[in-house]
Design a protein around this motif. Structure first.
Motif, PDB file in Angstrom:
ATOM      1  N   LEU A   1       0.817  -1.214   0.000  1.00  0.00           N
ATOM      2  CA  LEU A   1       0.000   0.000   0.000  1.00  0.00           C
ATOM      3  C   LEU A   1       0.851   1.264   0.000  1.00  0.00           C
ATOM      4  O   LEU A   1       0.335   2.360  -0.228  1.00  0.00           O
ATOM      5  CB  LEU A   1      -0.940  -0.002   1.219  1.00  0.00           C
ATOM      6  CG  LEU A   1      -1.955  -1.156   1.283  1.00  0.00           C
ATOM      7  CD1 LEU A   1      -2.783  -1.071   2.557  1.00  0.00           C
ATOM      8  CD2 LEU A   1      -2.868  -1.169   0.056  1.00  0.00           C
ATOM      9  N   GLY A   2       2.142   1.128   0.298  1.00  0.00           N
ATOM     10  CA  GLY A   2       3.029   2.299   0.281  1.00  0.00           C
ATOM     11  C   GLY A   2       2.766   3.257   1.419  1.00  0.00           C
ATOM     12  O   GLY A   2       2.806   4.479   1.239  1.00  0.00           O
ATOM     13  N   ILE A   3       2.480   2.723   2.605  1.00  0.00           N
ATOM     14  CA  ILE A   3       2.182   3.584   3.758  1.00  0.00           C
ATOM     15  C   ILE A   3       3.311   3.495   4.782  1.00  0.00           C
ATOM     16  O   ILE A   3       4.154   2.587   4.722  1.00  0.00           O
ATOM     17  CB  ILE A   3       0.819   3.211   4.392  1.00  0.00           C
ATOM     18  CG1 ILE A   3       0.798   1.749   4.834  1.00  0.00           C
ATOM     19  CG2 ILE A   3      -0.310   3.502   3.396  1.00  0.00           C
ATOM     20  CD1 ILE A   3      -0.472   1.338   5.563  1.00  0.00           C
ATOM     21  N   ARG A   4       3.341   4.449   5.721  1.00  0.00           N
ATOM     22  CA  ARG A   4       4.354   4.503   6.781  1.00  0.00           C
ATOM     23  C   ARG A   4       3.645   4.596   8.128  1.00  0.00           C
ATOM     24  O   ARG A   4       3.639   5.652   8.756  1.00  0.00           O
ATOM     25  CB  ARG A   4       5.266   5.727   6.587  1.00  0.00           C
ATOM     26  CG  ARG A   4       6.047   5.743   5.279  1.00  0.00           C
ATOM     27  CD  ARG A   4       7.303   4.876   5.387  1.00  0.00           C
ATOM     28  NE  ARG A   4       8.039   4.836   4.126  1.00  0.00           N
ATOM     29  CZ  ARG A   4       9.094   5.601   3.850  1.00  0.00           C
ATOM     30  NH1 ARG A   4       9.522   6.487   4.728  1.00  0.00           N
ATOM     31  NH2 ARG A   4       9.713   5.478   2.690  1.00  0.00           N
ATOM     32  N   PRO A   5       2.991   3.527   8.544  1.00  0.00           N
ATOM     33  CA  PRO A   5       2.141   3.617   9.736  1.00  0.00           C
ATOM     34  C   PRO A   5       2.927   3.799  11.032  1.00  0.00           C
ATOM     35  O   PRO A   5       4.016   3.245  11.200  1.00  0.00           O
ATOM     36  CB  PRO A   5       1.398   2.283   9.732  1.00  0.00           C
ATOM     37  CG  PRO A   5       2.275   1.358   8.975  1.00  0.00           C
ATOM     38  CD  PRO A   5       2.968   2.194   7.937  1.00  0.00           C
TER      39      PRO A   5
END
Lengths: 129, 392
Positions: free
Chosen positions: B73-77
């Motif tokens: 998803l290309g996220i940085r949670p």
């Protein structure tokens, strides 16, 4: 409490391979335990040791797994309550699966399956305890 | 109930939901089905994927699943929860997500799942064999229970023995689910079905026939959680989380103290206490129906009826359209679809009912809904109580 040279899972299976069926009993609360584990699930004590159960039990829940005749046919899977107060899964043999009913008195027997000891049950003679 | 938990009531809202590829969708991977649902849920909430800074997800096959999901998803949670409790996981994710949102650890949590269970190129026999090697159950597997059906069959046999529950009453659950599915164009199996059709279907593990068992389908599901104050200004009608509780007492069916009473007793009690509600306050219930006995057990354990009275409760169309309690209004795992771990879809249907989006199957005037997830073989249980703004 018991000195082990292996983990209890292998120790239990090795006894079964040798024809011996054991369960655990807690040295603190005196309750029986199955399946084998490291800590008493009733009181938390580190005091579980092997004991030989009488081998008598009662069918608590039952199902017949349907399987094609050419694959071996239908077979029983039961939950059995031993008189010592523990529950386990097993198969009742020597009776048509449809005739294995809840409340049936059964007796343990150690057999061989795939060259390993396996715990099975047969219909017990006589009445409820 | 801790006052700190009670204070969480209504503090978080579901701002978007998505489903993707549900039914039979060959050519898609678990991840692609998950991503399709995630895109829809995020878009519905009026957000972009870059706004997502919290993630909850779980997979039946991949133990490190949050990592490839984050990567894909290309996220940085700043908040990550990969709690894996089987089919209840995505309802159990609610509480840690609420705590993370309230503490300010993150601002928008995506809960997501995907499974190509039906169309996967690896056949289910191979998967089940591999799973037995990776996750052995040495005290059950030698007896070859057909898992999961045989575990639920053992519970059903005991329920019938103790309480006089009948196969006809089990079949009522399947027929009610089918009647709801007939009102839902997205349901996988909408063909007419009678009680006799269920009773005369192929027996799988007595007393359960193939029609007492859920479908095997593909599909992805996702939802987005934000703090309640933010949800008011977002595109969708907010659906508030009023209560959530999770409980697990065992994994193996042979380790249950009583195979007719599940840990739902605890998860339900916690969820109702947090919500300050009782079963009488619930207008629609989505109860994870992997097998027909589940619905009966959960109605009892959640307190909709007494223990042992679930069979009578569902009789005569009581949970079907027009009955006294609408249950599994999408058609459930039995008729809508069942992509491996169904809990997220029960929750999504509860949200859609509360938003009033359900077309022919919409229950009029719904303000409160319960979604309940089950995992393993009656092993883990998680209950959520959701409501509209009127319930705050």
């Amino acid at each position: 409490m018991t000195e082990h040279t292996t983990g209890i899972e292998i120790a239990w299976q090795q006894k079964l391979d040798g024809g011996e069926f054991v369960i655990q009993q807690c040295g603190e609360c005196q309750r029986h335990v199955f399946f084998p584990r490291e800590v008493c699930p009733h009181c938390g004590a580190d005091a579980l040791g092997w004991v030989a159960p009488a081998g008598l039990g009662t069918v608590y829940a039952v199902t017949t797994v349907r399987r094609a005749a050419e694959a071996g046919g239908d077979y029983n899977v039961s939950l059995i309550d031993l008189d010592e107060g523990v529950r386990l899964m097993s198969r009742v043999e020597g009776v048509d699966p449809a005739d294995v009913t809840i409340g049936l008195r059964v007796k343990a027997r150690v057999a061989k399956q795939d060259e390993r000891g396996v715990l099975l049950f047969d219909r017990a003679e006589g009445d409820a305890p | 109930m801790s006052p700190n938990l009670t204070a969480l009531r209504g503090s978080v809202a579901i701002a978007g939901v998505g489903t993707f590829g549900c039914g039979k969708t060959p050519g898609f991977s678990d991840m692609e089905l998950l991503a399709g649902a995630a895109k829809q849920a995020v878009a519905e909430a009026g957000l972009t994927m870059q706004d997502i800074d919290g993630i909850c997800t779980a997979s039946v096959s991949a133990p490190m699943w949050p990592m490839p999901v984050i990567e894909h998803l290309g996220i940085r949670p700043t908040f990550i929860d990969g709690t894996m409790l089987g089919g209840s996981s995505f309802i159990a994710h609610l509480m840690p997500a609420m705590l993370a949102l309230q503490s300010g650890q993150c601002n928008a949590v995506l809960v997501c799942y995907g499974s190509a269970q039906r169309s996967s190129t690896m056949n289910r026999r191979e998967i089940s064999k591999t799973r037995r090697m990776l996750d052995p159950q040495p005290y059950e597997h030698p007896y070859e229970p057909m898992l999961p059906p045989s575990a639920y069959a053992l519970s059903a046999s005991r329920h019938m023995h103790e309480f006089g529950t009948t196969r006809e009453q089990l079949a009522e659950v399947a027929v009610a689910a089918r009647q709801w599915a007939q009102l839902n164009p997205t349901a996988y199996d909408r063909a007419p079905m009678t009680i006799d059709d269920v009773l005369n279907a192929r027996m799988i593990s007595d007393p359960l026939t193939v029609r007492d068992c859920c479908l095997v389908t593909d599909g992805g599901g996702a939802y987005v959680l934000v703090r309640a104050d933010r949800a008011k200004d977002m595109p969708q009608k907010p659906v508030y989380v009023l209560g959530n509780g999770t409980a697990c007492w065992n994994r193996q069916i042979s380790s249950m103290h009583d195979v007719t009473t599940t840990a739902t007793v605890d998860s339900g009690r916690a969820a109702f206490a947090m919500a300050g509600m009782t079963p009488g306050d619930i207008q629609v219930a989505q109860l994870y129906d992997a097998f027909t006995i589940n619905t009966i057990l959960f109605l009892e354990d959640l307190g909709f009826c007494k223990k042992g009275e679930g069979g009578a409760f569902v009789a005569n169309g009581a949970i079907a359209p027009g009955g006294r309690l609408p249950v599994n209004t999408n058609g459930g795992g039995l008729s809508w679809g069942h992509p491996g771990m169904y809990g997220i879809f029960a929750l999504i249907e509860a949200v859609r009912q509360l938003r009033g989006e359900c077309g022919d199957r919409q229950v009029a005037g719904v303000q409160t809904a319960l979604a309940h997830g089950n995992g393993g073989t009656l092993s883990s249980q998680s209950t959520a109580i959701l409501g509209t703004a009127d319930t705050l």
